[in-house]
Design a protein around this motif. Structure first.
Motif, short mmCIF file in Angstrom:
data_model
loop_
_atom_site.label_atom_id
_atom_site.label_comp_id
_atom_site.label_asym_id
_atom_site.label_seq_id
_atom_site.Cartn_x
_atom_site.Cartn_y
_atom_site.Cartn_z
N VAL A 28 6.88 13.56 8.11
CA VAL A 28 8.02 12.85 7.56
C VAL A 28 7.71 12.57 6.09
CG1 VAL A 28 9.49 10.81 7.66
CG2 VAL A 28 8.58 11.79 9.77
N THR A 29 8.45 13.19 5.19
CA THR A 29 8.34 12.94 3.77
C THR A 29 9.51 12.04 3.41
OG1 THR A 29 7.37 15.12 3.46
CG2 THR A 29 8.21 14.00 1.48
N TYR A 30 9.22 10.93 2.74
CA TYR A 30 10.27 9.95 2.47
C TYR A 30 10.06 9.29 1.12
CZ TYR A 30 6.79 6.44 3.77
OH TYR A 30 5.67 5.65 3.82
N PHE A 31 11.14 8.72 0.58
CA PHE A 31 11.09 8.00 -0.68
C PHE A 31 10.92 6.53 -0.37
CE2 PHE A 31 13.29 5.86 -4.28
CZ PHE A 31 12.36 6.19 -5.25
N ASP A 32 9.79 5.96 -0.81
CA ASP A 32 9.51 4.54 -0.62
C ASP A 32 10.17 3.78 -1.77
OD1 ASP A 32 8.46 1.98 -0.41
OD2 ASP A 32 6.46 2.70 0.16
N THR A 33 11.30 3.17 -1.50
CA THR A 33 12.07 2.50 -2.56
C THR A 33 11.39 1.24 -3.06
OG1 THR A 33 13.43 1.38 -0.92
CG2 THR A 33 14.28 3.45 -1.80
N ASP A 34 10.44 0.68 -2.30
CA ASP A 34 9.72 -0.51 -2.74
C ASP A 34 8.85 -0.23 -3.96
OD1 ASP A 34 10.84 -2.11 -0.79
OD2 ASP A 34 9.17 -1.80 0.60
N CYS A 35 8.20 0.94 -3.97
CA CYS A 35 7.28 1.25 -5.07
C CYS A 35 7.70 2.47 -5.87
CB CYS A 35 5.85 1.43 -4.55
SG CYS A 35 5.68 2.79 -3.39
N GLY A 36 8.76 3.17 -5.44
CA GLY A 36 9.24 4.34 -6.18
C GLY A 36 8.41 5.59 -5.98
N LEU A 37 7.63 5.67 -4.90
CA LEU A 37 6.79 6.84 -4.64
C LEU A 37 7.31 7.64 -3.46
CD1 LEU A 37 3.25 5.23 -4.96
CD2 LEU A 37 4.45 6.60 -6.67
N ILE A 38 7.03 8.95 -3.47
CA ILE A 38 7.32 9.80 -2.34
C ILE A 38 6.06 9.85 -1.48
CG2 ILE A 38 7.87 12.15 -1.60
CD1 ILE A 38 9.48 12.40 -4.22
N ARG A 39 6.21 9.58 -0.19
CA ARG A 39 5.06 9.50 0.71
C ARG A 39 5.28 10.42 1.91
NH1 ARG A 39 1.95 4.90 -0.38
NH2 ARG A 39 2.94 3.42 -1.78
N THR A 40 4.20 10.69 2.65
CA THR A 40 4.28 11.53 3.84
C THR A 40 3.47 10.89 4.97
OG1 THR A 40 4.45 13.55 2.52
CG2 THR A 40 3.81 13.83 4.80
N GLU A 41 4.04 10.90 6.16
CA GLU A 41 3.36 10.43 7.38
C GLU A 41 3.43 11.56 8.41
OE1 GLU A 41 1.83 7.50 7.86
OE2 GLU A 41 2.40 6.70 5.90
N THR A 42 2.44 11.63 9.29
CA THR A 42 2.37 12.69 10.31
C THR A 42 2.48 12.08 11.70
OG1 THR A 42 0.94 13.99 8.86
CG2 THR A 42 0.94 14.58 11.18
N PHE A 43 3.27 12.75 12.56
CA PHE A 43 3.50 12.27 13.93
C PHE A 43 3.32 13.42 14.92
CE2 PHE A 43 5.77 9.55 11.07
CZ PHE A 43 5.49 8.28 11.55
N ASP A 44 2.95 13.08 16.14
CA ASP A 44 2.75 14.07 17.19
C ASP A 44 4.02 14.44 17.94
OD1 ASP A 44 0.01 14.27 16.67
OD2 ASP A 44 -0.44 12.59 17.99
N SER A 45 5.06 13.61 17.83
CA SER A 45 6.30 13.90 18.56
C SER A 45 7.51 13.72 17.64
CB SER A 45 6.44 12.98 19.78
OG SER A 45 6.70 11.65 19.37
N LEU A 46 8.55 14.49 17.93
CA LEU A 46 9.78 14.41 17.15
C LEU A 46 10.46 13.06 17.28
CD1 LEU A 46 11.86 15.68 15.29
CD2 LEU A 46 12.92 16.72 17.31
#
Length: 78
Positions: A28-46
């Protein structure tokens, strides 16, 4: 994905179907509006990736993309 995200953007890319022959993980690549950064998290299930993406989009500047990718060898052994 949640249908009440009309003011936000969410997208999925790749083959998210459950019939994939190799193990998959979901990035999951997302825009963190709190700090203005693009971040990525990894998950095992949809479903877990979709829940996180939905929680990450809480204002109209927010967005999240879910990518289905082959699981890395190191994660398969864990």
């Amino acid at each position: 994905m949640d249908t009440n995200l009309s003011t936000s953007q969410a997208a999925t890319r790749g083959n998210l179907g459950g019939d994939a022959p190799e193990p998959r993980e979901f990035h999951v690549t997302y825009f963190d509006t709190d700090c203005g950064l693009i971040r990525t998290e990894t998950f095992d299930s949809l479903p877990a990736a979709e829940r996180f993406a939905n929680r990450s989009i809480f204002d109209e500047q927010g967005w999240a993309i879910i990518d289905a990718v082959p699981a890395e060898q190191g994660r398969l052994a864990a």
